[in-house]
Design a protein around this motif. Sequence first.
Motif, short mmCIF file in Angstrom:
data_model
loop_
_atom_site.label_atom_id
_atom_site.label_comp_id
_atom_site.label_asym_id
_atom_site.label_seq_id
_atom_site.Cartn_x
_atom_site.Cartn_y
_atom_site.Cartn_z
N VAL A 15 0.84 -1.21 0.00
CA VAL A 15 0.00 0.00 0.00
C VAL A 15 0.87 1.25 0.00
N SER A 16 1.85 1.31 0.89
CA SER A 16 2.72 2.49 0.96
C SER A 16 3.59 2.61 -0.28
N THR A 17 3.97 1.48 -0.85
CA THR A 17 4.79 1.51 -2.06
C THR A 17 3.98 2.01 -3.25
N ILE A 18 2.74 1.57 -3.34
CA ILE A 18 1.85 2.06 -4.41
C ILE A 18 1.68 3.58 -4.28
N TYR A 19 1.50 4.03 -3.06
CA TYR A 19 1.36 5.47 -2.80
C TYR A 19 2.61 6.22 -3.25
N CYS A 20 3.77 5.69 -2.87
CA CYS A 20 5.04 6.34 -3.24
C CYS A 20 5.26 6.33 -4.75
N THR A 21 4.98 5.19 -5.38
CA THR A 21 5.15 5.07 -6.83
C THR A 21 4.25 6.04 -7.58
N GLY A 22 3.00 6.13 -7.13
CA GLY A 22 2.07 7.06 -7.76
C GLY A 22 2.51 8.50 -7.63
N LEU A 23 2.99 8.88 -6.45
CA LEU A 23 3.47 10.24 -6.22
C LEU A 23 4.66 10.57 -7.11
N ILE A 24 5.61 9.64 -7.19
CA ILE A 24 6.80 9.88 -8.02
C ILE A 24 6.40 10.08 -9.48
N SER A 25 5.46 9.26 -9.94
CA SER A 25 5.00 9.38 -11.32
C SER A 25 4.37 10.75 -11.57
N VAL A 26 3.51 11.18 -10.65
CA VAL A 26 2.82 12.47 -10.80
C VAL A 26 3.81 13.63 -10.67
N PHE A 27 4.63 13.60 -9.63
CA PHE A 27 5.60 14.67 -9.40
C PHE A 27 6.58 14.79 -10.57
N THR A 28 7.03 13.64 -11.08
CA THR A 28 7.99 13.65 -12.18
C THR A 28 7.41 14.31 -13.42
N ASN A 29 6.17 13.96 -13.75
CA ASN A 29 5.52 14.56 -14.92
C ASN A 29 5.26 16.05 -14.73
N MET A 30 4.95 16.45 -13.49
CA MET A 30 4.69 17.86 -13.21
C MET A 30 5.98 18.69 -13.28
N LEU A 31 7.03 18.17 -12.67
CA LEU A 31 8.28 18.93 -12.56
C LEU A 31 9.06 19.01 -13.86
N GLU A 32 8.83 18.05 -14.77
CA GLU A 32 9.59 18.07 -16.03
C GLU A 32 9.28 19.31 -16.86
N LYS A 33 8.14 19.93 -16.58
CA LYS A 33 7.77 21.15 -17.31
C LYS A 33 8.68 22.33 -16.95
N LEU A 34 9.36 22.22 -15.81
CA LEU A 34 10.26 23.30 -15.38
C LEU A 34 11.58 23.30 -16.15
N GLY A 35 11.90 22.17 -16.77
CA GLY A 35 13.15 22.08 -17.52
C GLY A 35 14.33 21.75 -16.62
N ALA A 36 15.51 21.75 -17.21
CA ALA A 36 16.72 21.36 -16.48
C ALA A 36 17.16 22.44 -15.49
N ALA A 37 17.53 22.01 -14.29
CA ALA A 37 18.06 22.94 -13.29
C ALA A 37 19.47 23.36 -13.67
N THR A 38 20.18 22.49 -14.40
CA THR A 38 21.52 22.79 -14.89
C THR A 38 21.79 21.97 -16.14
N THR A 39 22.55 22.53 -17.06
CA THR A 39 22.91 21.80 -18.28
C THR A 39 24.33 21.26 -18.19
N ASP A 40 24.97 21.50 -17.05
CA ASP A 40 26.30 20.93 -16.82
C ASP A 40 26.12 19.47 -16.42
N THR A 41 26.56 18.57 -17.28
CA THR A 41 26.32 17.14 -17.07
C THR A 41 26.93 16.63 -15.78
N LEU A 42 28.13 17.10 -15.46
CA LEU A 42 28.79 16.65 -14.23
C LEU A 42 27.99 17.07 -13.00
#
Length: 283
Positions: A76-103
């Motif tokens: 149950v807690s893992t499903i909750y965590c997995t769902g949050l990561i999926s949602v947060f990841t899709n939401m935050l990707e709209k912000l773009g890269a915090a840095t373009t320095d690969t290192l």
Amino acid sequence: MPKAILKYLKITVAALIYSVSVSLFLDPNSLAPGGITGISIILNRISGISTGTWFLLLNIPLLLLGIWKFGIKFIVSTIYCTGLISVFTNMLEKLGAATTDTLLAAIAGGVLCAVGLGIVFKTGSTTGGTDIIVKALRCRFPHLKTSLLVLLLDVIVVIVSAFTFKELDRALYAGLSVFVISVVLDLVLYGRDGAKLIYIISDRAEHIAGRILDELEIGVTYINGYGAYSGKNKRIIMCVMRKNLLHRAEEIVKEEDGEAFMIVSSASEIYGEGYKNIFSEKI
């Protein structure tokens, strides 16, 4: 605050930290650090479907495995965590890269990823994906550290990413990120248990033990010994202390007996008062 609410609050914060590492550092720089996250980043480049969505889709069969292996209560807690990561990841990707320095992206992403993982593991849950596989392996091989198992699985994904992206530099940076994750995760999970085990053989054992008890406020145990050369009975001091207290302990020994024999070794896991509960589940 009820323990259940506190647990899910920690999972929420951890999921956000983990998602930040993926969306703002790793994914926009084409770094596949391993696990389901790394596979999701690779599939995102191939199919165009968002990384967060792939993360959720790939986790479904593994979550079913988790239900079969550990039961619905654990999952149950893992499903909750997995769902949050999926949602947060899709939401935050709209912000773009915090840095373009690969290192910088590899290091910062690795650190944040490890912190998120560590918090989740400490709640007794996982972020899904290969974490479920790791937890299953830990049940079968409890002597293996979580960070080592995560590292082995992640290395496989990094190797696959090298062939997929056909860019060795990116794969090497992803490998660096995996290394950072392993080191930081190890510190988050086990760092506080790191301590020093010391043995002190001295004719002034009572004086040394008394000062350690009074000044360092840590327990001391006497071990009866017998000198093979001198033929005399000895009282050997044994005690465990956190690393930051070792220097003071050495000073006490020097001040009391400059000819004392002292052995110092590392203790990776300590159970008992002031440390971990021996009955608690190992991470």
